[in-house]
Design a protein around this motif. Structure first.
Motif, PDB file in Angstrom:
ATOM      1  N   ALA B 178       0.791  -1.232   0.000  1.00 12.65           N
ATOM      2  CA  ALA B 178       0.000   0.000   0.000  1.00 12.65           C
ATOM      3  C   ALA B 178       0.814   1.268   0.000  1.00 12.65           C
ATOM      4  N   SER B 179       0.250   2.309  -0.617  1.00 14.29           N
ATOM      5  CA  SER B 179       0.754   3.648  -0.346  1.00 14.29           C
ATOM      6  C   SER B 179       0.148   4.115   0.971  1.00 14.29           C
ATOM      7  N   LYS B 180      -1.049   3.607   1.259  1.00  8.76           N
ATOM      8  CA  LYS B 180      -1.664   3.952   2.534  1.00  8.76           C
ATOM      9  C   LYS B 180      -2.638   2.848   2.945  1.00  8.76           C
ATOM     10  N   VAL B 181      -2.614   2.524   4.229  1.00  7.21           N
ATOM     11  CA  VAL B 181      -3.577   1.567   4.779  1.00  7.21           C
ATOM     12  C   VAL B 181      -4.638   2.365   5.528  1.00  7.21           C
ATOM     13  N   TRP B 182      -5.915   2.062   5.217  1.00 10.84           N
ATOM     14  CA  TRP B 182      -7.021   2.806   5.826  1.00 10.84           C
ATOM     15  C   TRP B 182      -7.769   1.906   6.806  1.00 10.84           C
ATOM     16  N   PRO B 183      -7.540   2.059   8.100  1.00  8.76           N
ATOM     17  CA  PRO B 183      -8.237   1.212   9.069  1.00  8.76           C
ATOM     18  C   PRO B 183      -9.723   1.575   9.096  1.00  8.76           C
ATOM     19  N   MET B 184     -10.578   0.565   9.118  1.00  8.11           N
ATOM     20  CA  MET B 184     -12.025   0.790   9.038  1.00  8.11           C
ATOM     21  C   MET B 184     -12.744   0.165  10.235  1.00  8.11           C
ATOM     22  N   GLY B 185     -12.039  -0.027  11.326  1.00  4.29           N
ATOM     23  CA  GLY B 185     -12.686  -0.559  12.520  1.00  4.29           C
ATOM     24  C   GLY B 185     -12.668  -2.073  12.564  1.00  4.29           C
ATOM     25  N   ASP B 186     -13.375  -2.636  13.523  1.00  6.29           N
ATOM     26  CA  ASP B 186     -13.236  -4.069  13.767  1.00  6.29           C
ATOM     27  C   ASP B 186     -14.324  -4.923  13.130  1.00  6.29           C
ATOM     28  N   THR B 187     -15.269  -4.300  12.418  1.00  9.91           N
ATOM     29  CA  THR B 187     -16.300  -5.079  11.737  1.00  9.91           C
ATOM     30  C   THR B 187     -15.892  -5.257  10.280  1.00  9.91           C
ATOM     31  N   PRO B 188     -15.528  -6.486   9.884  1.00 12.43           N
ATOM     32  CA  PRO B 188     -14.986  -6.669   8.526  1.00 12.43           C
ATOM     33  C   PRO B 188     -15.845  -6.067   7.422  1.00 12.43           C
ATOM     34  N   GLU B 189     -17.181  -6.250   7.510  1.00  9.69           N
ATOM     35  CA  GLU B 189     -18.044  -5.811   6.408  1.00  9.69           C
ATOM     36  C   GLU B 189     -17.913  -4.314   6.103  1.00  9.69           C
ATOM     37  N   ARG B 190     -17.447  -3.532   7.088  1.00 11.14           N
ATOM     38  CA  ARG B 190     -17.304  -2.095   6.820  1.00 11.14           C
ATOM     39  C   ARG B 190     -16.337  -1.817   5.678  1.00 11.14           C
ATOM     40  N   ALA B 191     -15.238  -2.544   5.655  1.00 14.00           N
ATOM     41  CA  ALA B 191     -14.268  -2.325   4.586  1.00 14.00           C
ATOM     42  C   ALA B 191     -14.899  -2.654   3.233  1.00 14.00           C
ATOM     43  N   ASN B 192     -15.719  -3.706   3.217  1.00 12.31           N
ATOM     44  CA  ASN B 192     -16.351  -4.074   1.941  1.00 12.31           C
ATOM     45  C   ASN B 192     -17.413  -3.082   1.525  1.00 12.31           C
ATOM     46  N   ALA B 193     -18.151  -2.551   2.509  1.00 11.15           N
ATOM     47  CA  ALA B 193     -19.144  -1.539   2.171  1.00 11.15           C
ATOM     48  C   ALA B 193     -18.465  -0.323   1.551  1.00 11.15           C
ATOM     49  N   VAL B 194     -17.326   0.061   2.121  1.00  9.27           N
ATOM     50  CA  VAL B 194     -16.598   1.209   1.576  1.00  9.27           C
ATOM     51  C   VAL B 194     -16.093   0.907   0.170  1.00  9.27           C
ATOM     52  N   LYS B 195     -15.600  -0.290  -0.035  1.00 12.19           N
ATOM     53  CA  LYS B 195     -15.109  -0.666  -1.360  1.00 12.19           C
ATOM     54  C   LYS B 195     -16.242  -0.615  -2.394  1.00 12.19           C
ATOM     55  N   LEU B 196     -17.400  -1.167  -2.034  1.00 13.09           N
ATOM     56  CA  LEU B 196     -18.532  -1.155  -2.974  1.00 13.09           C
ATOM     57  C   LEU B 196     -18.990   0.272  -3.240  1.00 13.09           C
ATOM     58  N   ALA B 197     -19.012   1.097  -2.195  1.00 13.80           N
ATOM     59  CA  ALA B 197     -19.412   2.493  -2.368  1.00 13.80           C
ATOM     60  C   ALA B 197     -18.438   3.217  -3.293  1.00 13.80           C
ATOM     61  N   GLY B 198     -17.159   2.927  -3.131  1.00 14.61           N
ATOM     62  CA  GLY B 198     -16.165   3.560  -3.990  1.00 14.61           C
ATOM     63  C   GLY B 198     -16.315   3.126  -5.443  1.00 14.61           C
ATOM     64  N   ASN B 199     -16.541   1.848  -5.666  1.00 13.00           N
ATOM     65  CA  ASN B 199     -16.711   1.393  -7.049  1.00 13.00           C
ATOM     66  C   ASN B 199     -17.993   1.940  -7.666  1.00 13.00           C
ATOM     67  N   PHE B 200     -19.039   2.028  -6.856  1.00 12.88           N
ATOM     68  CA  PHE B 200     -20.259   2.693  -7.324  1.00 12.88           C
ATOM     69  C   PHE B 200     -19.942   4.114  -7.796  1.00 12.88           C
ATOM     70  N   MET B 201     -19.136   4.837  -7.014  1.00 12.82           N
ATOM     71  CA  MET B 201     -18.792   6.213  -7.401  1.00 12.82           C
ATOM     72  C   MET B 201     -17.974   6.268  -8.686  1.00 12.82           C
ATOM     73  N   ILE B 202     -17.127   5.264  -8.873  1.00 12.88           N
ATOM     74  CA  ILE B 202     -16.358   5.215 -10.125  1.00 12.88           C
ATOM     75  C   ILE B 202     -17.294   5.081 -11.322  1.00 12.88           C
ATOM     76  N   VAL B 203     -18.237   4.149 -11.211  1.00 10.49           N
ATOM     77  CA  VAL B 203     -19.155   3.949 -12.340  1.00 10.49           C
ATOM     78  C   VAL B 203     -20.013   5.199 -12.551  1.00 10.49           C
ATOM     79  N   ALA B 204     -20.429   5.832 -11.453  1.00 10.98           N
ATOM     80  CA  ALA B 204     -21.222   7.058 -11.589  1.00 10.98           C
ATOM     81  C   ALA B 204     -20.430   8.154 -12.291  1.00 10.98           C
TER      82      ALA B 204
END
Lengths: 322, 322, 322, 322
Positions: B178-204
Motif C-alpha cells: 500500500a501507499s496507505k492503509v485505511w483502518p475501518m474498525g473491527d467489523t470486517p463488512e465495513r471495509a467491503n461496504a466502503v469498497k462497494l461504495a467507492g466502485n459505485f462512485m467510479i461507475v457514476a
C-alpha cells in the motif's frame, strides 16, 4: 530621447511593458453585473490597468470597484460605450431584462465586443448571437469554471466561443481573468453547452458522493472517514474535496454553489439535451433530488445539501438514535 | 561479536534492518488467487523478503511467482499452512468455492490470519467472518483501490477491517502493498461496504462523463476537447483521467476495469443498500446503462464503454454522418 | 295558442324541448381550432342546435363544419363575438399566438365565457386567467380526456375549473361534448394540473407495458400473448387495451396520440411539478425514453412506439434472429 | 340397471356428472402451503369433490380445511403421495426449504404432477424443473393473478407452463381455481416471467398513481377526487381501483398486497431482466421507492403506501398545514 531611455532603464521599465500598459489604459472596458463573481473579475481588470466602467443593479456593489479606481455608471448604457463589454449576470431572466429587453444593444457602437460570462440557456445564447450580429456587434460566449475565490485569484478556467478575430481582440482581458482560456470554436453556444455539461457533472459527483456516503454510514463508517478516503485517492480533485468537506462537516450554509442555482443549471442542461434529442438519465435523477432538497427547506443551502436528501431517504436518523 | 558488528558496519547494514529481514523470512505467508491484481501483490511480498507460498486455479499464473522465489502449492490447503493467508479471488462464487465449500478453513491452524482482498458481497463477508471465528481463525477484510499497475508499484490504497490485534500483526504485509492503509474498525463488512461504495462512485463518474460528453458532442464539441477540459480542471483526478482518456480515444479494449465486473459491483452495492434499506437512485440508472452496454456487445470491454450507450441513445451517429 | 299546442302535440314536440332548442339557437358560440379533436367537438355543438361560428388557421378544416351548418369566420375576432368561445388549440405556442399576442381578448365583450380545452402549461393558464379577468371576461379551463373517436361520439370526460357561475352558464354546452363533466373548483389551473397528471399516467402505463413486454419476450412469450393477458385481466381498461393493441401488432403509425405530444405533456407535468417542488422520478424516466424514441426516428409515430425503445435497449433483435 | 337410471333421472343426476364426480374422488391431490391464497384455493378443490390432503407449517391453518373435509398431513411427505401436488409457498426461501432441501421430491412417485403456484425466481424455477425431471416427476409452473377474495371465488387468472400432457392432466383442477387458464407453452419459467412482469406493472401503476396524485394535491385537488376521476375513466380496471381506493382513504393496513412482497417481486423481475440483459429503467425507480417506504416504516403496509413516499418527497404536509 536617449535621456528618457536611460531613465526607463534606471527605473527598470522596458518599452514593451510600458506600451502594453498604455494600451490597457486606452482600452475602455464596460463591466455589467457585480455579484460575487463579477466583482472579483472586474477588480482584476482594474488592477491590470484597464479603464473600466462598471454598472450594477444595486449600487452598493459598485463601491468596492470605485475605491479600486473603476468608473461607476448610473445606467447600463453608460457602461457600454467602450471597446469591450463584459457581463456577468445571474440567469436568463437578468440577461433578458438588462441586455435584450432594455434596448441596450441599440446604444452600443458597431464593432464592440460583448463578452458574456453568464451561465444561460442555449436558446438565449442563440438569440443573443443573432441580435448582436444584426447590429454589427461581436458576441463572445465566455462562461467560466471556478468559485469567487478562484475568480479573485485570476485563476478561472474561461471557455471562449465566438468569431476568432473577436476572441483574439479580447484575449488579453480573458488572460487577466484566467489560469487558462479554452477556445471552443466560433459558435457561441458551444461554450455554453460545455459549461452546462460541466455543471451537470458537478451535481452528479455530489449526488454520487451523497448516496455512497449514506450507504457506508448505514454500515457504521462515518461520513468524514469515507470522504477523506475517496477525496484523497480516487477522487482527489477540487469538486470532490470542496463539496465533500461540506458534507463531512454537515455545514451547508453559507452556500458556495447555491442549490437552487444547481437545479437551474441541471434544468438548462436538460433543455439543451432536449433540443438535440440527447437522453440523460442521470440528469433526471439529479433534478428530482435537488427538487426534494428544496421541498425540504434547502433554499438557502449549498449543493452539498444533497447529502440531506440521501440521508432522509434512508431514514438514517433512526440508526443514529438507536 | 564486535567483529560481526564491524562487518555489518562495513556492509552498511544496521541491526534493526537485519532483524526485520529475518522476521520476514520466518513469517510464512500463503497467497491464493494470482490474477492481474493478485500476481502483482504477491510479487511485492516476495520481493520484500517474505516466505510466500502461492496457489492458483490455473497453474500458468504461478510460473512468474516461482521465478521470483515463491513456493508453489499444488492444492490450496498447502498454501494455507503459514501464519498469514492472503486471498485475492474474483467474486463471491470463487470465494465460496475455494474458501468455504472446499473445507479449506478446517485445514488452517487456529490463530492464522486470513486477509481477504476480494470485492465481495456483504452477506458473504458476514458468513466468512462467522466461519473463521468458529474455528479460531482471524478474518481481516482488506479490499483495495488501484489497478494492476498501481498494485505492481506497491501503491494501493488498502482498506482494513477486523480485530485490531490481527490487523496489527499483518500491518507490515499490508504496508508492502500500500501507499496507505485505511483502518475501518473491527467489523470486517465495513471495509467491503466502503469498497462497494467507492466502485459505485467510479461507475457514476464514468456515466456522468459519458452523458456530458454526448451532450457536448451534439453541440459540435469533440469528446477529446471536452474531456481534456474537465479532466484537467474540475475533475483532475485518476478516475476521470483514466476512463476519460479511453472515451476520448474510443478505445474500449483491452479492459482496465471490465464492464461486467463493474455491473457486478454496482449490483453488490445495491444488495448492500437493500439490506440496510438505503435508496440509491443513481445505482439504478448505472445498472441499466451497464446492462444496455452488455446487450449491445460490451462483454469484453472496459467500463468506459458506457460512452457507447450514451451515444447510441442519442443516435449520435446520424449527426456525424450528416 | 291552443291550436299551436295541439299542433305541437300532433308533432310530438313538447314545450320544454322547444324552448331549449330556441335557447340554443339564440346562443352564439365561437369555436377556434379545428384539429381532429376540435372538429369533432364543434360538429357536436352544431348538431345540438347551437349557433356556431368557427375559425381555423388553415381553411380546409372549416369546410366540413360549414357543410354541417356552422358559420365560418375569416379571422378569429369574428368568431368570438358571441356569448361563449370554445378553443381547442394544440399547445402553448398556438394559444399564445392566437389568443394572447393577437389582441383577440380586446375584441371580446365583457361577460363572454372562454372555454379553453387545450392541454397547456400551468404558467400559461395563470396568465390567461389574469388577462381574462382584467377585461371582465370569464375563463373556464376545460381540458378533455378522450381521443377523436370519443369526441365524435360526444363521450369525452371533460374537466371544468373556473367561476361557478360561468361553468353553470356553459354547462349545457359541455354536456353536449361529454359523457361526464368533472367540476374541479374555481381555480382554472387545477383542471390543467389534473389533465397533465392524467397524461403522465398514460405514458407511464405505456412504458411499463413496453418494459414488461420486452422482459417476457426475452423469455419466449410473444408480445401479443402477454398483452392479451394483462389487458383483459389486471389492466382491462382503455389505455392498456388501446396502446397494447398497437404494441402487439407493432403498428405505430398513424399515431393516435403522437409521441412528440406525449413528450410535450410529460415535460409540462415536470414543469408543473417543478413549480410546486414535487419530485416525480417516473416522469424523468419517461422523458428520456420518449427522447430516445425521437432520436431513433419516432417523430411521426404513436406513443406506443415506446416499445421500440425497450426492445432496442435489450437488443431484442439478436434473439429473434438467432 | 334400468331401475338405477330411472332413480338417477328422478334425482336429476346425469351419468356424465356422476362419472366426473367419481373421478374427482378417486384423484388424490396434495396441497402444501395454506396462507391466505393457498387456503382459499385448497378449499375450492375440496368443495369440487377432490380427495385433498393438506400440509402447512403452522397447524392452525389446517383446521379450516379439515372442517371442510380435507385430510391433514403431519409432515409434507404424507401430503405428496397422490397423483397431483399443488404448492403455494411464500417465496424462494420457503420453496427451497420445503420442496428442495427437505428431500421431499425423493418421496414422490414418478409421474406425479407438481403444480407450483408460487411467485419465485426464474433461477429457482429452472432448478426445480431440472430436479423434477431427474426423478421422473412432472413440473407445472402455475402462478396466479388475483387476491385472496378472488381465489375464494374461484376466479383467478392462472398461468400454466409445462409439458402439454401434464397440463392436460391437471386442467380440471386448474379450472376449479380459475376464471381462465392461460397456457404459456412448455417451458415452465415462461409462466413465472409473465407473473413477475405483471407484478412489476402493478407496482408501476401504483407508483404512477402516487406521483400523479401528489402533483394534483399540490395544486389543490383532493386525492379522492383525482383518483375517482382516473379510476373510473382512463384506468377503469381492478388494479387502479383497488389500490386507488386505499390511497384516497389513506388506509394502508391491513395490507392486501404487502409492500415487502411487492419489493421482492420487483427485485425478482430485475433479476430475471439481468439474466437476459433487459434494461428496465422503471423497475429501478420502483425498487428505490419501495425501499424508501420500508425505511420510513411501511413494513406492515400495503403497496399503496407508495403514496406516503411521494407525499414525503414533496413535503406535502407543509401545504396542508398552512
Amino acid at each position: 530621447m536617449r535621456k528618457h531611455a536611460s531613465i526607463l532603464q534606471t527605473l527598470n521599465i522596458d518599452h514593451g511593458e510600458l506600451d502594453a500598459c498604455k494600451r490597457r489604459q486606452r482600452m475602455k472596458v464596460g463591466f455589467i453585473g457585480l455579484g460575487a463573481m463579477g466583482s472579483a473579475m472586474a477588480s482584476n481588470l482594474v488592477a491590470a490597468g484597464y479603464n473600466v466602467t462598471v454598472w450594477n443593479r444595486s449600487e452598493a456593489a459598485t463601491e468596492k470597484l470605485a475605491s479600486l479606481g473603476a468608473k461607476v455608471a448610473r445606467t447600463p448604457d453608460r457602461a457600454v460605450q467602450g471597446d469591450v463589454l463584459h457581463s456577468m449576470l445571474a440567469n436568463d431572466q437578468s440577461v433578458r431584462a438588462v441586455i435584450l429587453d432594455s434596448g441596450l444593444l441599440d446604444t452600443m457602437d458597431p464593432g464592440t465586443v460583448h463578452i458574456n460570462h453568464a451561465t444561460i440557456s442555449i436558446e438565449l445564447v442563440r438569440q443573443l448571437a443573432e441580435e448582436h450580429a444584426k447590429r454589427g456587434l461581436e458576441y463572445v460566449a465566455a462562461p467560466v469554471f471556478g468559485r469567487p475565490d478562484v475568480a479573485a485569484a485570476g485563476k478561472l478556467n474561461v471557455l471562449a466561443a465566438g468569431k476568432a478575430s473577436a476572441i483574439e481582440k479580447v484575449r488579453p482581458l480573458l488572460d487577466v481573468l484566467a489560469s487558462k482560456v479554452w477556445p471552443m470554436g466560433d459558435t457561441p453556444e458551444r461554450a455554453n453547452a460545455v459549461k452546462l455539461a460541466g455543471n451537470f457533472m458537478i451535481v452528479a459527483a455530489i449526488e454520487s458522493m451523497a448516496e455512497a456516503s449514506v450507504l457506508t454510514q448505514a454500515y457504521g463508517v462515518s461520513a468524514a472517514d469515507f470522504i477523506e478516503l475517496i477525496s484523497t485517492t480516487l477522487f482527489a480533485s477540487p469538486v470532490y474535496q470542496g463539496y465533500g468537506k461540506a458534507m463531512a462537516e454537515q455545514r451547508f450554509t453559507p452556500p458556495g454553489f447555491a442549490l437552487p442555482l444547481g437545479l437551474k443549471d441541471v434544468m438548462l442542461a436538460q433543455e439543451a439535451a432536449h433540443a438535440e434529442q440527447v437522453p440523460m438519465p442521470l440528469a433526471g435523477v439529479l433534478r428530482d433530488s435537488l427538487l426534494e432538497a428544496l421541498a425540504d427547506g434547502a433554499e438557502g443551502m449549498d449543493l452539498s445539501a444533497l447529502a440531506r436528501v440521501s440521508a432522509r431517504r434512508a431514514n438514517l436518523d433512526r440508526r443514529n438514535k438507536s
